[in-house]
Design a protein around this motif. Structure first.
Motif, mmCIF file in Angstrom:
data_model
loop_
_atom_site.group_PDB
_atom_site.id
_atom_site.type_symbol
_atom_site.label_atom_id
_atom_site.label_comp_id
_atom_site.label_asym_id
_atom_site.label_seq_id
_atom_site.Cartn_x
_atom_site.Cartn_y
_atom_site.Cartn_z
ATOM 1 N N ASP A 190 0.937 -1.298 0.054
ATOM 2 C CA ASP A 190 -0.015 -0.101 -0.089
ATOM 3 C C ASP A 190 0.795 1.360 -0.008
ATOM 4 O OD1 ASP A 190 -1.666 2.014 0.445
ATOM 5 O OD2 ASP A 190 -2.576 1.292 2.474
ATOM 6 N N CYS A 191 1.112 1.991 -1.166
ATOM 7 C CA CYS A 191 1.996 2.975 -1.064
ATOM 8 C C CYS A 191 1.221 4.422 -1.386
ATOM 9 C CB CYS A 191 2.585 2.950 -2.516
ATOM 10 S SG CYS A 191 3.736 1.467 -2.742
ATOM 11 N N SER A 192 -0.087 4.507 -0.537
ATOM 12 C CA SER A 192 -0.647 5.534 -0.306
ATOM 13 C C SER A 192 -0.089 6.361 0.621
ATOM 14 C CB SER A 192 -2.205 5.322 -0.201
ATOM 15 O OG SER A 192 -2.615 4.497 1.067
ATOM 16 N N PRO A 193 -0.128 7.770 0.557
ATOM 17 C CA PRO A 193 0.573 8.625 1.302
ATOM 18 C C PRO A 193 -0.115 8.383 2.858
ATOM 19 C CG PRO A 193 -0.772 10.036 -0.190
ATOM 20 C CD PRO A 193 -0.928 8.420 -0.511
ATOM 21 N N CYS A 199 7.451 2.372 0.425
ATOM 22 C CA CYS A 199 6.318 2.713 0.618
ATOM 23 C C CYS A 199 6.232 2.849 2.076
ATOM 24 C CB CYS A 199 5.097 2.212 -0.086
ATOM 25 S SG CYS A 199 5.543 2.086 -1.777
ATOM 26 N N SER A 200 4.901 2.069 2.665
ATOM 27 C CA SER A 200 4.741 2.166 4.281
ATOM 28 C C SER A 200 4.906 1.041 4.712
ATOM 29 C CB SER A 200 3.264 2.669 4.340
ATOM 30 O OG SER A 200 2.256 1.766 3.952
ATOM 31 N N SER A 259 -1.026 -4.284 1.064
ATOM 32 C CA SER A 259 -2.270 -3.971 0.424
ATOM 33 C C SER A 259 -3.366 -5.244 0.376
ATOM 34 C CB SER A 259 -2.173 -3.276 -0.587
ATOM 35 O OG SER A 259 -1.630 -4.044 -1.767
#
Length: 160
Positions: free
Chosen positions: A124-127, A154-155, A159
């Motif tokens: 999950d690379c969402s900010p 990323c985080s 995901s």
């Protein structure tokens, strides 16, 4: 609340093995790794960076064994880690948010497709949400008492 058992020993320099494991009774064992490897686990939030550690915390290798009381929750265990670091290593820490330079990986192809040897990430690379602290700063004043008794993309969240 504190750990029932805490053992911190300097790792044999001639032994290059190392790793972490959890036993069924809740005992956590870290062998042949720097103290920095477990410091972020004591953080009250998920962190990407730990800043301000002395060189020895990242380079000297230790064997650490801790056993929490039976039926301890993950939050209680994190609190036990923080208390142990504060007591045994005189650790003081705070969480802060700050802007830093980063790199952006962007698609070069106009059709938006990946190259033949690239696959989409499963992370999950969402900010992170606005206001989420990104850096955990530490100050260790003492090496742990010795007694006889790669990069995450990323985080780091999978995901779904």
């Amino acid at each position: 609340m504190e750990f029932d058992v805490v053992s911190i020993k300097q790792h044999d320099k001639s032994d290059f093995s190392g790793g972490m494991r959890n036993l069924p009774d809740g005992t956590f064992m870290m062998t042949g790794l720097p103290i920095a490897s477990i410091i972020s686990s004591a953080s009250p939030i998920q962190t990407r960076d730990v800043d301000g550690l002395p060189t020895w915390a990242k380079s000297d290798r230790y064997d650490v064994t801790v056993k929490p009381p039976a039926n301890s929750t993950q939050e209680q265990i994190r609190n036990m880690w923080r208390a142990m670091f504060a007591d045994r290593m005189k650790l003081s820490a705070h969480v802060e948010e700050r802007e830093e330079n980063t790199f952006a990986l962007v698609l070069a192809r106009s059709d938006g497709r990946l190259g033949p040897n690239l696959k989409p990430s499963t992370l999950d690379c969402s900010p992170p949400a606005p206001g989420t602290p990104r850096v955990l700063r530490f100050r260790l004043r003492h090496r742990p008492p010795i007694s006889r008794i790669a990069a995450v993309a990323c985080s780091g969240r999978e995901s779904s």
